[in-house]
Design an enzyme around this catalytic site. Structure first.
Site, PDB file in Angstrom:
ATOM      1  N   ARG A   1      -2.674   5.417  -2.987  1.00  0.00           N
ATOM      2  CA  ARG A   1      -3.163   4.306  -2.160  1.00  0.00           C
ATOM      3  C   ARG A   1      -2.425   4.294  -0.828  1.00  0.00           C
ATOM      4  O   ARG A   1      -1.197   4.480  -0.790  1.00  0.00           O
ATOM      5  CB  ARG A   1      -2.932   2.962  -2.868  1.00  0.00           C
ATOM      6  CG  ARG A   1      -3.910   2.662  -3.994  1.00  0.00           C
ATOM      7  CD  ARG A   1      -5.324   2.381  -3.455  1.00  0.00           C
ATOM      8  NE  ARG A   1      -6.299   2.107  -4.502  1.00  0.00           N
ATOM      9  CZ  ARG A   1      -7.108   3.002  -5.073  1.00  0.00           C
ATOM     10  NH1 ARG A   1      -7.064   4.270  -4.706  1.00  0.00           N
ATOM     11  NH2 ARG A   1      -7.983   2.635  -5.996  1.00  0.00           N
TER      12      ARG A   1
ATOM     13  N   GLU B   1      -9.473   1.519   5.431  1.00  0.00           N
ATOM     14  CA  GLU B   1     -10.494   2.564   5.226  1.00  0.00           C
ATOM     15  C   GLU B   1     -11.881   1.971   5.439  1.00  0.00           C
ATOM     16  O   GLU B   1     -12.210   0.977   4.790  1.00  0.00           O
ATOM     17  CB  GLU B   1     -10.392   3.128   3.808  1.00  0.00           C
ATOM     18  CG  GLU B   1      -9.085   3.852   3.533  1.00  0.00           C
ATOM     19  CD  GLU B   1      -8.987   4.365   2.094  1.00  0.00           C
ATOM     20  OE1 GLU B   1     -10.008   4.330   1.351  1.00  0.00           O
ATOM     21  OE2 GLU B   1      -7.897   4.782   1.697  1.00  0.00           O
TER      22      GLU B   1
ATOM     23  N   HIS C   1     -10.699   9.665   1.547  1.00  0.00           N
ATOM     24  CA  HIS C   1     -10.718   9.156   0.169  1.00  0.00           C
ATOM     25  C   HIS C   1     -11.742   9.914  -0.692  1.00  0.00           C
ATOM     26  O   HIS C   1     -12.672   9.334  -1.264  1.00  0.00           O
ATOM     27  CB  HIS C   1     -10.996   7.641   0.160  1.00  0.00           C
ATOM     28  CG  HIS C   1     -10.442   6.957  -1.053  1.00  0.00           C
ATOM     29  ND1 HIS C   1      -9.908   5.705  -1.030  1.00  0.00           N
ATOM     30  CD2 HIS C   1     -10.346   7.372  -2.348  1.00  0.00           C
ATOM     31  CE1 HIS C   1      -9.503   5.356  -2.237  1.00  0.00           C
ATOM     32  NE2 HIS C   1      -9.756   6.363  -3.055  1.00  0.00           N
TER      33      HIS C   1
END
Ligand code: NAD
Length: 326
Positions: free
Chosen positions: A235, A264, A283
């Site tokens: 994370r 994000e 991601h």
């Protein structure tokens, strides 16, 4: 008819049996392109029996707005840090998740980032594409020490691969996996400071909690070897953005390979988009056809079980399962 909000894009964009499985519920499916911020979740909440969600902001306010209709949360994925789990439990909403289906894929991505940094892969490919046959000298990973923070499902898979690459492994976890560590020759660090001091490469694999937030900061970087490589497929918030950007700028940190950011998608002026020796992927750590299919089937099966009033395959909280709604 049950109504379900589906927000995860890799689920929607990847072919596989999960689509037919979801349709088999006979429920009405509303599709959105997540991860959705709180404002959008607040607009949508209230009209659904279940969320089949990714990393959308499912805050207490969203859960309150979703009442009394929302009965089920089915998380597509493993990290539940964007969901207010305590609020969901108080409101009696069961939350399922998908452990054990994406760990090999995420570990492979950690290795992709590590090898790319060790061999200047991104810079070299860019040079060649620009018509520039510029050859940089890299490092080999064999014999280097990798410090794995969090020896859970993904951290263990990273260790298995690190051993195959001839790396020395040091690890730290709140719960030490004694047998696994013995089998793979993993040295147990007494704490994070010791792990940071011994490692040429640090790979982060804990979940995001108040304890792990900002684990990488100016203070912890000071305990690391000069030129350390840091990898983050967990994370973004585990790493303090301003601090790692400054350490990349000064050269104290030799490279940061990350799949995740504190914001994000990032704003155009995010400090890590221009930081030296920093490679960022959007991601995609668990985004392979193989992993998405496994995860989507599991998330859908969890949802179906709960819609039928049965236990999901894996549940995060202990809220009771509602009576069947399909
Ligand atoms: N990049 C991606 O696409 C992607 C995909 C899947 C998971 N993830 C992230 O990776 C994380 C790890 O996933 P996993 O499946 O290995 O989870 P896991 O629960 O199996 O492992 C997490 C490990 O971290 C340890 N841990 C927690 N707090 C700690 C602390 N303060 N100090 C030391 N160790 C601590 C736990 O004991 C556990 O062993 C997830 O929480 C998620 O945030 C990212």
């Amino acid at each position: 008819m049950a109504k379900i909000l589906l927000t995860t894009t890799s689920y929607q964009d990847t072919p596989g049996p999960h689509h037919a499985l979801l349709e088999s519920t006979g429920a009405e499916i509303v599709r959105e392109r997540g991860p959705l911020p709180e404002e959008r979740m607040l607009e949508l909440a209230g009209d659904f029996d279940a969320f089949l969600c990714g990393d959308d902001a499912i805050t207490r306010a969203v859960l309150e707005k979703a009442q009394p209709r929302l009965k089920i949360l089915a998380k597509y994925g493993i990290g539940v840090d964007k969901i207010d789990v305590a609020a969901a439990t108080e409101m009696g909403i069961p939350l399922s998740f998908c452990p054990g289906v994406n760990h090999t894929t995420v570990a492979e991505h950690s290795f992709a980032l590590m090898l790319a940094l060790f061999r200047h892969l991104v810079d070299e490919v860019n040079f060649v594409n620009e018509g520039n046959w510029k050859r940089l000298t890299g490092h080999e990973v064999m014999g280097k020490t990798i410090g794995i923070v969090g020896l859970g499902r993904i951290g263990k898979e990273v260790a298995i691969r690190a051993k195959a690459f001839g790396m020395k492994i040091v690890g730290y976890d709140l719960y030490w996996p004694t047998e696994f560590a013995e089998e793979y020759g993993i040295e147990k660090a007494d704490g994070l400071t010791q792990l940071f001091g011994k490692s040429d490469v640090i790979s982060l694999h804990t979940n995001l909690t108040e304890e792990t937030r900002d684990m990488i900061s100016t203070a912890s970087i000071a305990n690391m070897k000069d030129g350390v490589i840091i990898l983050n497929c967990a994370r973004g918030e585990l790493v303090n953005t301003a601090d790692i950007a400054a350490a990349l700028e000064s050269g104290k940190v030799g490279g940061y390979g990350t799949d995740v950011l504190d914001e994000e998608p990032p704003p155009a002026d995010h400090p890590l988009l221009k930081a030296p020796r920093c490679i960022v992927t959007p991601h995609i750590g668990s985004r392979t056809y193989e992993s998405v299919e496994r995860q989507a089937v599991m998330a859908t099966q969890n949802l179906i079980n709960m819609l039928k009033g049965e236990k999901p395959l894996a549940q995060v909280n202990d809220a009771p399962i509602p009576t069947a709604i399909i």
